[in-house]
Scaffold this motif. Sequence first.
Motif, PDB file in Angstrom:
ATOM      1  N   GLY A 199       1.248  -0.646  -0.118  1.00 27.36           N
ATOM      2  CA  GLY A 199      -0.057  -0.250  -0.227  1.00 27.36           C
ATOM      3  C   GLY A 199       1.207   1.268  -0.042  1.00 27.36           C
ATOM      4  N   VAL A 200       1.778   1.110   0.839  1.00 22.84           N
ATOM      5  CA  VAL A 200       2.786   1.998   0.718  1.00 22.84           C
ATOM      6  C   VAL A 200       3.920   2.575  -0.558  1.00 22.84           C
ATOM      7  N   ARG A 201       4.079   1.388  -1.172  1.00 22.21           N
ATOM      8  CA  ARG A 201       4.542   1.542  -2.079  1.00 22.21           C
ATOM      9  C   ARG A 201       3.189   2.395  -3.340  1.00 22.21           C
ATOM     10  N   ARG A 202       2.148   1.780  -3.251  1.00 25.45           N
ATOM     11  CA  ARG A 202       1.698   2.435  -4.737  1.00 25.45           C
ATOM     12  C   ARG A 202       1.548   3.602  -4.005  1.00 25.45           C
ATOM     13  N   ALA A 203       1.241   4.195  -2.878  1.00 28.36           N
ATOM     14  CA  ALA A 203       0.971   5.764  -2.216  1.00 28.36           C
ATOM     15  C   ALA A 203       2.063   6.316  -2.745  1.00 28.36           C
ATOM     16  N   GLN A 204       3.395   5.461  -3.415  1.00 25.71           N
ATOM     17  CA  GLN A 204       4.721   6.557  -3.234  1.00 25.71           C
ATOM     18  C   GLN A 204       4.178   6.738  -5.003  1.00 25.71           C
ATOM     19  N   GLN A 205       3.899   5.711  -5.397  1.00 25.71           N
ATOM     20  CA  GLN A 205       3.837   5.904  -6.986  1.00 25.71           C
ATOM     21  C   GLN A 205       2.384   7.095  -7.447  1.00 25.71           C
ATOM     22  N   GLU A 206       1.823   7.510  -6.521  1.00 19.98           N
ATOM     23  CA  GLU A 206       0.969   8.174  -6.526  1.00 19.98           C
ATOM     24  C   GLU A 206       0.753   9.438  -6.430  1.00 19.98           C
ATOM     25  N   LEU A 207       2.169  10.019  -5.977  1.00 19.08           N
ATOM     26  CA  LEU A 207       2.855  10.525  -5.374  1.00 19.08           C
ATOM     27  C   LEU A 207       3.490  10.662  -6.593  1.00 19.08           C
ATOM     28  N   ALA A 208       4.519  10.333  -7.480  1.00 20.20           N
ATOM     29  CA  ALA A 208       5.169  10.246  -8.170  1.00 20.20           C
ATOM     30  C   ALA A 208       4.304  11.186  -9.266  1.00 20.20           C
ATOM     31  N   GLN A 209       3.207  10.622  -9.513  1.00 21.52           N
ATOM     32  CA  GLN A 209       2.898  11.138 -10.743  1.00 21.52           C
ATOM     33  C   GLN A 209       1.519  12.544 -10.371  1.00 21.52           C
ATOM     34  N   ALA A 210       1.429  12.758  -9.253  1.00 16.94           N
ATOM     35  CA  ALA A 210       0.335  13.456  -8.399  1.00 16.94           C
ATOM     36  C   ALA A 210       0.602  15.312  -9.147  1.00 16.94           C
ATOM     37  N   ASP A 211      -0.637  16.022  -9.484  1.00 16.59           N
ATOM     38  CA  ASP A 211       0.312  17.364  -9.792  1.00 16.59           C
ATOM     39  C   ASP A 211       0.465  18.176  -7.797  1.00 16.59           C
ATOM     40  N   VAL A 212      -0.517  17.493  -6.886  1.00 15.55           N
ATOM     41  CA  VAL A 212      -0.715  18.749  -5.869  1.00 15.55           C
ATOM     42  C   VAL A 212      -1.118  16.754  -4.677  1.00 15.55           C
ATOM     43  N   ALA A 213       0.168  17.308  -3.270  1.00 15.15           N
ATOM     44  CA  ALA A 213       0.501  16.347  -2.533  1.00 15.15           C
ATOM     45  C   ALA A 213      -0.191  16.318  -1.331  1.00 15.15           C
ATOM     46  N   LEU A 214      -1.335  16.178  -0.978  1.00 13.38           N
ATOM     47  CA  LEU A 214      -2.716  16.754   0.439  1.00 13.38           C
ATOM     48  C   LEU A 214      -2.471  16.181   1.002  1.00 13.38           C
ATOM     49  N   LEU A 215      -1.262  16.517   2.123  1.00 14.86           N
ATOM     50  CA  LEU A 215      -0.846  15.297   3.300  1.00 14.86           C
ATOM     51  C   LEU A 215      -2.017  16.306   4.156  1.00 14.86           C
ATOM     52  N   VAL A 216      -2.876  14.739   5.202  1.00 14.84           N
ATOM     53  CA  VAL A 216      -3.656  15.573   6.096  1.00 14.84           C
ATOM     54  C   VAL A 216      -3.170  14.656   7.387  1.00 14.84           C
ATOM     55  N   LEU A 264      -7.758  24.565  -4.581  1.00 15.95           N
ATOM     56  CA  LEU A 264      -7.999  23.397  -5.432  1.00 15.95           C
ATOM     57  C   LEU A 264      -8.334  23.574  -6.554  1.00 15.95           C
ATOM     58  N   ARG A 265      -9.404  24.543  -6.527  1.00 19.42           N
ATOM     59  CA  ARG A 265      -9.985  25.411  -8.105  1.00 19.42           C
ATOM     60  C   ARG A 265      -9.024  26.045  -8.338  1.00 19.42           C
ATOM     61  N   GLU A 266      -8.306  26.775  -7.637  1.00 15.04           N
ATOM     62  CA  GLU A 266      -7.104  27.456  -8.446  1.00 15.04           C
ATOM     63  C   GLU A 266      -6.109  27.026  -9.191  1.00 15.04           C
ATOM     64  N   LEU A 267      -5.836  26.351  -8.091  1.00 14.94           N
ATOM     65  CA  LEU A 267      -4.512  25.037  -8.849  1.00 14.94           C
ATOM     66  C   LEU A 267      -5.120  24.479 -10.126  1.00 14.94           C
ATOM     67  N   ALA A 268      -6.464  24.091 -10.184  1.00 20.10           N
ATOM     68  CA  ALA A 268      -6.133  23.458 -11.120  1.00 20.10           C
ATOM     69  C   ALA A 268      -6.572  23.991 -12.701  1.00 20.10           C
ATOM     70  N   ALA A 269      -6.887  25.217 -12.471  1.00 21.07           N
ATOM     71  CA  ALA A 269      -7.544  26.508 -13.255  1.00 21.07           C
ATOM     72  C   ALA A 269      -5.937  26.678 -13.476  1.00 21.07           C
ATOM     73  N   ALA A 270      -5.047  26.721 -13.546  1.00 21.51           N
ATOM     74  CA  ALA A 270      -3.556  28.054 -12.712  1.00 21.51           C
ATOM     75  C   ALA A 270      -3.434  27.401 -14.468  1.00 21.51           C
ATOM     76  N   GLY A 271      -3.348  28.825 -15.068  1.00 17.13           N
ATOM     77  CA  GLY A 271      -3.179  28.904 -16.350  1.00 17.13           C
ATOM     78  C   GLY A 271      -3.743  28.525 -17.438  1.00 17.13           C
ATOM     79  N   ALA A 272      -5.254  29.157 -16.488  1.00 19.50           N
ATOM     80  CA  ALA A 272      -6.101  27.972 -18.115  1.00 19.50           C
ATOM     81  C   ALA A 272      -6.287  29.456 -18.654  1.00 19.50           C
ATOM     82  N   GLY A 273      -5.736  30.290 -18.934  1.00 18.14           N
ATOM     83  CA  GLY A 273      -6.314  31.916 -19.303  1.00 18.14           C
ATOM     84  C   GLY A 273      -6.150  31.600 -21.725  1.00 18.14           C
ATOM     85  N   GLU A 274      -6.024  32.740 -22.290  1.00 16.78           N
ATOM     86  CA  GLU A 274      -6.394  32.700 -23.089  1.00 16.78           C
ATOM     87  C   GLU A 274      -5.050  31.811 -23.708  1.00 16.78           C
TER      88      GLU A 274
END
Length: 448
Positions: A287-304, A367-377
């Motif tokens: 599970g930890v290995r997969r979590a790390q894999q997921e992190l490697a592909q993420a745009d945002v790491a959200l630590l709870v 999160l919305r700001e991060l998702a739409a970052a640079g989504a301009g013209e």
Amino acid sequence: MSDAAPVDTIAAIATAAGAAGVGVVRISGPAVPAIARKLLGRAPLPRHAHFLAWRDRAGELIDRGLLLHFPAPASYTGEHVLELQGHGSPVLLDALLQRVCELGARLARPGEFTERAFLNGKLDLAQAEAVADLIAARSQVAARAALQSMEGVFSRRVQHLLDALIALRVHIEAAIDFPEEEIDFLADPAIAQQMHALCDEHARLLQEAERGVRLSDGLRVAIIGRPNAGKSSLLNALAGRDRAIVTPIAGTTRDVLRESVQLDGVTLELADTAGLRDTDDEVEREGVRRAQQELAQADVALLVTEQAHRLEDQTLLSSLPPEVNRLVVINKIDRDGRPPVDPTKDDTTLWLSARNGEGLDALRMRLRELAAAGAGEGAFSARRRHVLALRRVGEHLDQAAAVLAATRAGELAAEELRQAQHALGEITGAYTSDDLLGAIFGSFCIGK
Ligand code: GDP
């Protein structure tokens, strides 16, 4: 490419399956004028709406509707194209499709119309992919970006880089042809400048393409943290509000739970990973290995985390690559409270309660700001395939620059540039394999 141009005529129902007001059968290929004549009883006018009755082989009425003829090459595919618009009944449209096949067409494969448009030079490969991305877009931001790519915004940028690359390559190859002058020639600061400008332009394009993937696929958020921090609760709270339009993604592992959430015109791809901690347990280690894999592909790491574990847990973020955005959520403020003034005062730390929803809106907004970052013209969509090709281009450009700076070996630099050119050409389809085309067009819907 025209040597390989298909000569048969294809047909498909172009509208979505199911009952609808109007349905369209689309036909493309050399038999179109003959099919149109048989249906209409005379030659159709180009781009003119003819109202007619279509009948089956026995002369029975199938339906009445419109016939539109787009003569080659001014059509979507570049071939003769016919569109038949009738009532959107799957039964009637099937009967019409069958009739059209009797008159000389065959059923189209998925994406075959767009594949022909590509083979006939109507679109390049990146534009063709954007057609599919536009149809599949799940948010306004994704649709807008795909439209830009379909209009050729991304392709023109690739072409511009390609032109600059070829110019430099020609320059260097000219020097190789005159070996006695080569050293002096390659030492010319103009060459170094050109090389430098090329690398800069490439870096900008790569960055924008990475953003294009994010706009198209959504922001990938990996939720991490120790077990029981409240990761699943947070995922549910984020997804819950939009429950009606949340689509769980099939094929998830038992260790990584995924939710796709639409948030004010952007898409979030949330992945709830197993608790990240060193463990001796075999299953948990996986599970930890997969979590790390997921992190490697993420745009945002959200630590709870929780107030009591906050400092200790933040070390989970320390090994992340710099381009991954970080957010720290300090959960359970309903139980633990929160300081009246946040001592950290940074906008990457958010205090909230996944249980009662307090503070959740601020997280959504972030999160919305991060998702739409640079989504301009002018922001265009891109695919992971394009980003990978651009990264290979970058490696060859770096090599070429290094070789030129260190040894002034023109042959080696030219070879690196040739390979960079090849990788760049894969994006727009100047160099492709049948496998690649099969994979790209096979994922389209039928009728497109
Ligand atoms: P995970 O293991 O990180 O996915 O954590 P869960 O979401 O399963 O939550 C673990 C426990 O913490 C559960 O008993 C939740 O009810 C509880 N919990 C989660 N969020 C909150 C919160 O905001 N406040 C309180 N008081 N409890 C919470």
